[in-house]
Design a protein around this motif. Structure first.
Motif, PDB file in Angstrom:
ATOM      1  N   GLY A  37       0.655  -1.158  -0.106  1.00 57.70           N
ATOM      2  CA  GLY A  37      -0.124   0.059  -0.065  1.00 57.70           C
ATOM      3  C   GLY A  37       0.818   1.071   0.025  1.00 57.70           C
ATOM      4  N   ILE A  38       0.255   2.295  -0.318  1.00 52.72           N
ATOM      5  CA  ILE A  38       1.014   3.678  -0.260  1.00 52.72           C
ATOM      6  C   ILE A  38       0.041   4.398   0.556  1.00 52.72           C
ATOM      7  CG2 ILE A  38       1.793   5.596  -1.581  1.00 52.72           C
ATOM      8  CD1 ILE A  38       1.924   4.011  -3.980  1.00 52.72           C
ATOM      9  N   CYS A  39       0.503   5.159   1.571  1.00 51.55           N
ATOM     10  CA  CYS A  39      -0.207   6.179   2.160  1.00 51.55           C
ATOM     11  C   CYS A  39       0.446   7.349   2.514  1.00 51.55           C
ATOM     12  CB  CYS A  39      -0.570   5.345   3.736  1.00 51.55           C
ATOM     13  SG  CYS A  39       0.575   5.646   4.811  1.00 51.55           S
ATOM     14  N   HIS A  40      -0.222   8.405   3.084  1.00 50.36           N
ATOM     15  CA  HIS A  40       0.278   9.715   3.220  1.00 50.36           C
ATOM     16  C   HIS A  40       1.764   9.696   4.022  1.00 50.36           C
ATOM     17  CE1 HIS A  40      -2.305  12.592   1.235  1.00 50.36           C
ATOM     18  NE2 HIS A  40      -3.336  11.496   1.510  1.00 50.36           N
ATOM     19  N   THR A  41       1.917   8.739   4.949  1.00 52.74           N
ATOM     20  CA  THR A  41       3.307   8.410   5.677  1.00 52.74           C
ATOM     21  C   THR A  41       4.400   8.448   4.472  1.00 52.74           C
ATOM     22  OG1 THR A  41       2.152   7.757   7.664  1.00 52.74           O
ATOM     23  CG2 THR A  41       4.650   7.315   7.210  1.00 52.74           C
ATOM     24  N   ASP A  42       4.050   7.365   3.497  1.00 55.37           N
ATOM     25  CA  ASP A  42       5.114   7.363   2.482  1.00 55.37           C
ATOM     26  C   ASP A  42       5.441   8.743   1.827  1.00 55.37           C
ATOM     27  OD1 ASP A  42       5.446   4.521   2.933  1.00 55.37           O
ATOM     28  OD2 ASP A  42       3.424   4.358   1.981  1.00 55.37           O
ATOM     29  N   LEU A  43       4.370   9.236   1.486  1.00 54.59           N
ATOM     30  CA  LEU A  43       4.488  10.804   0.859  1.00 54.59           C
ATOM     31  C   LEU A  43       5.102  11.680   1.644  1.00 54.59           C
ATOM     32  CD1 LEU A  43       3.496  11.813  -2.049  1.00 54.59           C
ATOM     33  CD2 LEU A  43       1.390  12.733  -0.878  1.00 54.59           C
ATOM     34  N   SER A  44       5.043  11.591   2.841  1.00 58.50           N
ATOM     35  CA  SER A  44       5.496  12.536   3.923  1.00 58.50           C
ATOM     36  C   SER A  44       7.194  12.296   3.781  1.00 58.50           C
ATOM     37  CB  SER A  44       4.915  12.526   5.122  1.00 58.50           C
ATOM     38  OG  SER A  44       3.675  13.123   5.141  1.00 58.50           O
ATOM     39  N   GLU A 312       3.935   1.412 -12.203  1.00 53.22           N
ATOM     40  CA  GLU A 312       3.330   2.310 -12.324  1.00 53.22           C
ATOM     41  C   GLU A 312       3.294   3.230 -11.074  1.00 53.22           C
ATOM     42  OE1 GLU A 312      -0.169   0.665 -15.220  1.00 53.22           O
ATOM     43  OE2 GLU A 312      -0.043   0.163 -12.995  1.00 53.22           O
ATOM     44  N   ILE A 313       4.282   3.216 -10.260  1.00 51.26           N
ATOM     45  CA  ILE A 313       4.375   3.818  -8.750  1.00 51.26           C
ATOM     46  C   ILE A 313       4.483   5.393  -8.928  1.00 51.26           C
ATOM     47  CG2 ILE A 313       6.946   3.702  -8.574  1.00 51.26           C
ATOM     48  CD1 ILE A 313       6.398   3.020  -5.914  1.00 51.26           C
ATOM     49  N   ASN A 314       4.888   5.820  -9.856  1.00 50.44           N
ATOM     50  CA  ASN A 314       4.873   7.370  -9.909  1.00 50.44           C
ATOM     51  C   ASN A 314       3.526   7.863 -10.295  1.00 50.44           C
ATOM     52  OD1 ASN A 314       7.784   8.528  -9.346  1.00 50.44           O
ATOM     53  ND2 ASN A 314       8.256   7.150 -11.167  1.00 50.44           N
ATOM     54  N   ASP A 315       2.845   7.010 -11.293  1.00 50.37           N
ATOM     55  CA  ASP A 315       1.461   7.432 -11.397  1.00 50.37           C
ATOM     56  C   ASP A 315       0.380   7.225 -10.425  1.00 50.37           C
ATOM     57  OD1 ASP A 315       1.760   7.987 -14.098  1.00 50.37           O
ATOM     58  OD2 ASP A 315       1.347   5.911 -14.765  1.00 50.37           O
ATOM     59  N   ALA A 316       0.717   6.301  -9.545  1.00 50.73           N
ATOM     60  CA  ALA A 316       0.328   6.039  -8.287  1.00 50.73           C
ATOM     61  C   ALA A 316       0.345   7.181  -7.389  1.00 50.73           C
ATOM     62  CB  ALA A 316       0.517   4.769  -7.405  1.00 50.73           C
ATOM     63  N   ARG A 319      -1.529  10.225  -8.364  1.00 50.49           N
ATOM     64  CA  ARG A 319      -2.947  10.009  -7.806  1.00 50.49           C
ATOM     65  C   ARG A 319      -3.115  10.252  -6.354  1.00 50.49           C
ATOM     66  NH1 ARG A 319      -8.046   9.930  -9.280  1.00 50.49           N
ATOM     67  NH2 ARG A 319      -9.380   8.364  -8.444  1.00 50.49           N
ATOM     68  N   LEU A 320      -2.253   9.626  -5.607  1.00 46.27           N
ATOM     69  CA  LEU A 320      -2.415   9.989  -4.145  1.00 46.27           C
ATOM     70  C   LEU A 320      -2.267  11.653  -3.829  1.00 46.27           C
ATOM     71  CD1 LEU A 320      -2.626   8.919  -1.141  1.00 46.27           C
ATOM     72  CD2 LEU A 320      -0.191   8.811  -1.204  1.00 46.27           C
ATOM     73  N   ARG A 321      -1.565  12.168  -4.529  1.00 46.12           N
ATOM     74  CA  ARG A 321      -1.258  13.706  -4.420  1.00 46.12           C
ATOM     75  C   ARG A 321      -2.486  14.692  -4.872  1.00 46.12           C
ATOM     76  NH1 ARG A 321       3.909  14.996  -3.373  1.00 46.12           N
ATOM     77  NH2 ARG A 321       5.742  13.865  -4.133  1.00 46.12           N
ATOM     78  N   SER A 322      -3.207  13.881  -5.560  1.00 45.91           N
ATOM     79  CA  SER A 322      -4.542  14.721  -6.178  1.00 45.91           C
ATOM     80  C   SER A 322      -5.519  14.661  -5.035  1.00 45.91           C
ATOM     81  CB  SER A 322      -4.936  13.855  -7.483  1.00 45.91           C
ATOM     82  OG  SER A 322      -5.612  12.548  -7.409  1.00 45.91           O
TER      83      SER A 322
END
Length: 339
Positions: A37-44, A312-316, A319-322
């Protein structure tokens, strides 16, 4: 060599990356990553939002994997087992917290992607104790988010001894909130969703909310005074927390599970008259994760997901940033098939 996707700079695209993990530790397990999974903690972490990211960073801490290799002292798992890996990849097993089963409070706990490489890869390593066997009946594709978001919203019900007769409200109908609504409903509570969107209100009712409150309407907030035993905040933005405190019953609790670094504007006097509590919690111990999986299996609770392949991880991530994800993103390794 482990093949992964790494961030090399803040907010940069993830690029193919290889690293040698060295010799497998005696209590370590190597997993073939099936889903992550990708969550906002990964993004942070990718964006260095908290100021301590070390690059190159291989993020990912919501992993469903198949046991591929075992350290010589591993006794509880076998090759081929399907397990979950969450925020922690190991514990000291010697401190007071570990001794009493509160492994998530271990001061020497090893975060899965802080100071080591995480699950956005074809393989990942973790200590035996941090890996949780996934019971039959759990949808493996959607299981990864349970080891972060799922246990994060489940843990308060255990920690704070929430009763089935309690009235529970959830702020934020997103990656955490959509699971919190399902948990609170299955727990037997009367459930209210705070939202400003009629679309989200409809979704909240489909996920287990008995009621919705429009937080942009002061009259609705005022009308909820003294109503709730527990409010779970899943958001990471500043709100009028004093207004939410007024909706709590005596001895009510406002508990934060959203990872925010923004200071709160609350005075002790806001809480004294009704002996209110403000608290926070995150993830849970291995024992709590096992309970969570059993509870989710019994009550058919699952994360709502969108899927991408690892390449496709950068697309994913875009999508999360959106902010338009409903409600979690899961990466699938297209090169590994379940038996």
């Amino acid at each position: 060599m482990i093949k992964a996707y790494a961030a090399l700079e803040p907010a940069g695209s993830l690029v193919p990356f290889e690293y040698d993990p060295g010799e497998l530790g005696s209590r370590e397990v190597e997993l073939d990553v099936l889903y992550a999974g990708i969550c906002h903690t990964d993004l942070s972490m990718i964006d260095n939002a908290w100021g301590f990211t070390q690059y190159p960073l291989v993020a990912g801490h919501e992993v469903v994997g198949r046991v591929a290799s075992l350290g010589k002292d591993v006794s509880s798992l076998k090759i081929g087992d399907i397990v979950g890996l969450g925020f922690h990849a190991g514990y000291c097993l010697e401190c007071e917290a570990c001794d009493v089963g509160d492994h998530n409070f271990c001061s020497s706990a090893k975060p899965t992607m802080f100071g080591r490489h995480g699950g956005f890869a074809d393989k990942v390593r973790a200590d035996e104790k941090s890996l949780i066997p996934i019971p039959d009946g759990i949808d493996l594709v959607a299981a990864g988010p349970l080891f972060c978001a799922g246990v994060t919203v489940f843990n308060p019900f255990i920690e704070f001894d929430i009763k089935p007769s309690d009235k529970v409200a959830v702020i934020g109908i997103g990656g955490l909130g959509h699971l919190a609504l399902q948990v609170a409903n299955a727990w037997g509570c009367e459930v209210t969703a705070f939202t400003t969107s009629e679309t989200k209100a409809m979704q909240a009712r489909s996920l287990g909310a008995h009621h919705t409150l429009n937080t942009s309407d002061p009259a609705q907030i005022a009308g909820a005074a003294g109503k709730f035993d527990l409010i779970l905040s899943t958001v990471d933005v500043p709100l009028d927390w004093r207004a939410y405190l007024r909706t709590l019953k005596p001895r009510g609790r406002l508990n934060f599970v959203g990872a925010s670094v923004i200071p709160m504007q609350i005075a002790p006097m806001d809480m004294m008259t009704n002996q209110l509590s403000v608290s926070s919690s995150s993830v849970g111990s291995p024992a709590t994760m096992r309970k969570m999986l059993e509870f989710f299996q019994r009550h058919k609770i699952k994360a709502m997901i969108e899927t991408f392949y690892f390449d496709e991880i950068n697309d994913a991530i875009d999508r999360l940033r959106s902010g338009k994800v409903y409600y979690r993103i899961v990466l699938q390794n297209r090169n590994i098939k379940l038996k």
